[in-house]
Write a protein that holds these residues in place. Structure first.
Motif, mmCIF file in Angstrom:
data_model
loop_
_atom_site.group_PDB
_atom_site.id
_atom_site.type_symbol
_atom_site.label_atom_id
_atom_site.label_comp_id
_atom_site.label_asym_id
_atom_site.label_seq_id
_atom_site.Cartn_x
_atom_site.Cartn_y
_atom_site.Cartn_z
ATOM 1 N N PRO A 16 0.797 -1.238 0.000
ATOM 2 C CA PRO A 16 0.000 0.000 0.000
ATOM 3 C C PRO A 16 0.826 1.282 0.000
ATOM 4 C CG PRO A 16 -0.895 -1.562 1.574
ATOM 5 C CD PRO A 16 0.397 -2.147 1.072
ATOM 6 N N THR A 17 2.020 1.261 0.558
ATOM 7 C CA THR A 17 2.827 2.480 0.573
ATOM 8 C C THR A 17 3.262 2.888 -0.829
ATOM 9 O OG1 THR A 17 4.833 1.210 1.041
ATOM 10 C CG2 THR A 17 3.663 2.161 2.934
ATOM 11 N N ASN A 18 3.221 1.963 -1.781
ATOM 12 C CA ASN A 18 3.560 2.311 -3.162
ATOM 13 C C ASN A 18 2.526 3.261 -3.753
ATOM 14 O OD1 ASN A 18 5.809 0.695 -3.064
ATOM 15 N ND2 ASN A 18 4.783 -1.072 -3.937
ATOM 16 N N GLY A 19 1.343 3.322 -3.174
ATOM 17 C CA GLY A 19 0.299 4.211 -3.660
ATOM 18 C C GLY A 19 0.363 5.604 -3.064
ATOM 19 N N LEU A 20 1.296 5.844 -2.143
ATOM 20 C CA LEU A 20 1.420 7.165 -1.528
ATOM 21 C C LEU A 20 2.202 8.104 -2.446
ATOM 22 C CD1 LEU A 20 2.284 6.112 2.141
ATOM 23 C CD2 LEU A 20 0.064 6.826 1.233
ATOM 24 N N SER A 21 1.747 9.333 -2.539
ATOM 25 C CA SER A 21 2.395 10.343 -3.376
ATOM 26 C C SER A 21 3.384 11.141 -2.535
ATOM 27 C CB SER A 21 1.328 11.284 -3.943
ATOM 28 O OG SER A 21 1.917 12.479 -4.404
ATOM 29 N N ASP A 22 4.615 11.272 -3.011
ATOM 30 C CA ASP A 22 5.596 12.069 -2.280
ATOM 31 C C ASP A 22 5.159 13.528 -2.172
ATOM 32 O OD1 ASP A 22 7.236 9.883 -1.879
ATOM 33 O OD2 ASP A 22 8.510 10.312 -3.599
ATOM 34 N N THR A 23 4.460 14.030 -3.171
ATOM 35 C CA THR A 23 3.993 15.419 -3.147
ATOM 36 C C THR A 23 2.896 15.604 -2.118
ATOM 37 O OG1 THR A 23 4.546 15.702 -5.478
ATOM 38 C CG2 THR A 23 2.974 17.273 -4.532
ATOM 39 N N VAL A 24 1.929 14.708 -2.092
ATOM 40 C CA VAL A 24 0.766 14.838 -1.214
ATOM 41 C C VAL A 24 1.072 14.376 0.201
ATOM 42 C CG1 VAL A 24 -1.614 14.068 -0.826
ATOM 43 C CG2 VAL A 24 -0.824 14.561 -3.150
ATOM 44 N N HIS A 25 1.859 13.324 0.352
ATOM 45 C CA HIS A 25 2.025 12.676 1.650
ATOM 46 C C HIS A 25 2.806 13.509 2.664
ATOM 47 C CE1 HIS A 25 1.690 9.297 4.330
ATOM 48 N NE2 HIS A 25 2.956 9.429 4.624
ATOM 49 N N GLN A 26 3.614 14.424 2.227
ATOM 50 C CA GLN A 26 4.365 15.244 3.171
ATOM 51 C C GLN A 26 3.364 15.877 4.145
ATOM 52 O OE1 GLN A 26 4.670 18.535 4.048
ATOM 53 N NE2 GLN A 26 6.625 18.316 5.093
ATOM 54 N N ARG A 27 3.638 15.804 5.428
ATOM 55 C CA ARG A 27 2.689 16.165 6.482
ATOM 56 C C ARG A 27 2.011 17.513 6.269
ATOM 57 N NH1 ARG A 27 3.092 19.106 11.291
ATOM 58 N NH2 ARG A 27 5.314 19.378 11.017
ATOM 59 N N ASN A 28 2.779 18.550 6.001
ATOM 60 C CA ASN A 28 2.184 19.875 5.856
ATOM 61 C C ASN A 28 1.356 19.996 4.579
ATOM 62 O OD1 ASN A 28 3.250 21.005 8.286
ATOM 63 N ND2 ASN A 28 5.244 21.005 7.291
ATOM 64 N N ARG A 29 1.822 19.393 3.493
ATOM 65 C CA ARG A 29 1.046 19.456 2.257
ATOM 66 C C ARG A 29 -0.235 18.647 2.376
ATOM 67 N NH1 ARG A 29 6.483 19.705 -0.036
ATOM 68 N NH2 ARG A 29 6.501 17.481 -0.450
ATOM 69 N N LEU A 30 -0.188 17.531 3.077
ATOM 70 C CA LEU A 30 -1.407 16.756 3.329
ATOM 71 C C LEU A 30 -2.381 17.596 4.159
ATOM 72 C CD1 LEU A 30 -2.885 14.067 3.002
ATOM 73 C CD2 LEU A 30 -1.683 13.252 5.044
ATOM 74 N N GLY A 31 -1.867 18.324 5.133
ATOM 75 C CA GLY A 31 -2.706 19.215 5.940
ATOM 76 C C GLY A 31 -3.333 20.309 5.106
ATOM 77 N N ILE A 32 -2.559 20.907 4.227
ATOM 78 C CA ILE A 32 -3.074 21.966 3.353
ATOM 79 C C ILE A 32 -4.211 21.430 2.495
ATOM 80 C CG2 ILE A 32 -2.526 23.415 1.359
ATOM 81 C CD1 ILE A 32 0.376 23.622 2.637
ATOM 82 N N LEU A 33 -3.989 20.273 1.870
ATOM 83 C CA LEU A 33 -5.010 19.711 0.982
ATOM 84 C C LEU A 33 -6.265 19.296 1.737
ATOM 85 C CD1 LEU A 33 -2.811 17.624 -1.470
ATOM 86 C CD2 LEU A 33 -4.019 19.768 -1.945
ATOM 87 N N THR A 34 -6.109 18.705 2.917
ATOM 88 C CA THR A 34 -7.297 18.279 3.655
ATOM 89 C C THR A 34 -8.106 19.483 4.135
ATOM 90 O OG1 THR A 34 -6.038 17.999 5.710
ATOM 91 C CG2 THR A 34 -6.373 16.030 4.366
#
Length: 117
Positions: A16-34
């Motif tokens: 499942p970790t192969n489906g994680l995006s390096d751009t999106v998964h970064q903690r702060n960017r994930l916070g921004i998007l959510t």
């Protein structure tokens, strides 16, 4: 192991970790998007405070997301005060949904492993 995340993603038998995006998964960017997904638009000052980021750090994360076409940045005024807002794009919403699904699959896999031990 394949370097192609799509071919090795959770739906194709890969980890499942192969489906994680390096751009999106970064903690702060994930916070921004959510946060952006929860509203029509979000003021940048709110993101800075909510995520406890410096203005420079937030600016860099926003630039990465904008370059990836996951957000749109809108500048304007509220009264006489300059303001900056962001909106999540359709592409950003799709990337966030894919990220959350990859995380769900990781949790399902981990919970299944823990239940069987």
């Amino acid at each position: 192991m394949s370097g192609n995340a799509e071919a090795a993603g959770p739906g194709n038998g890969g980890h499942p970790t192969n489906g994680l995006s390096d751009t999106v998964h970064q903690r702060n960017r994930l916070g921004i998007l959510t946060i952006a997904a929860e509203a029509d638009r979000v003021e940048v000052a709110y993101l800075r405070d909510a995520l406890e980021l410096t203005a420079g750090n937030l600016s860099r994360h926003l630039a990465v997301l904008e370059e990836a076409q996951l957000i749109q940045i809108e500048r304007g005024y509220h009264g006489r005060r300059p303001k900056t807002w962001i909106r999540i794009t359709e592409q950003g919403q799709a990337a966030l949904t894919a990220e959350i699904e990859a995380l769900r699959e990781l949790l399902r896999r981990h919970q299944g492993f823990r239940a069987s031990t």
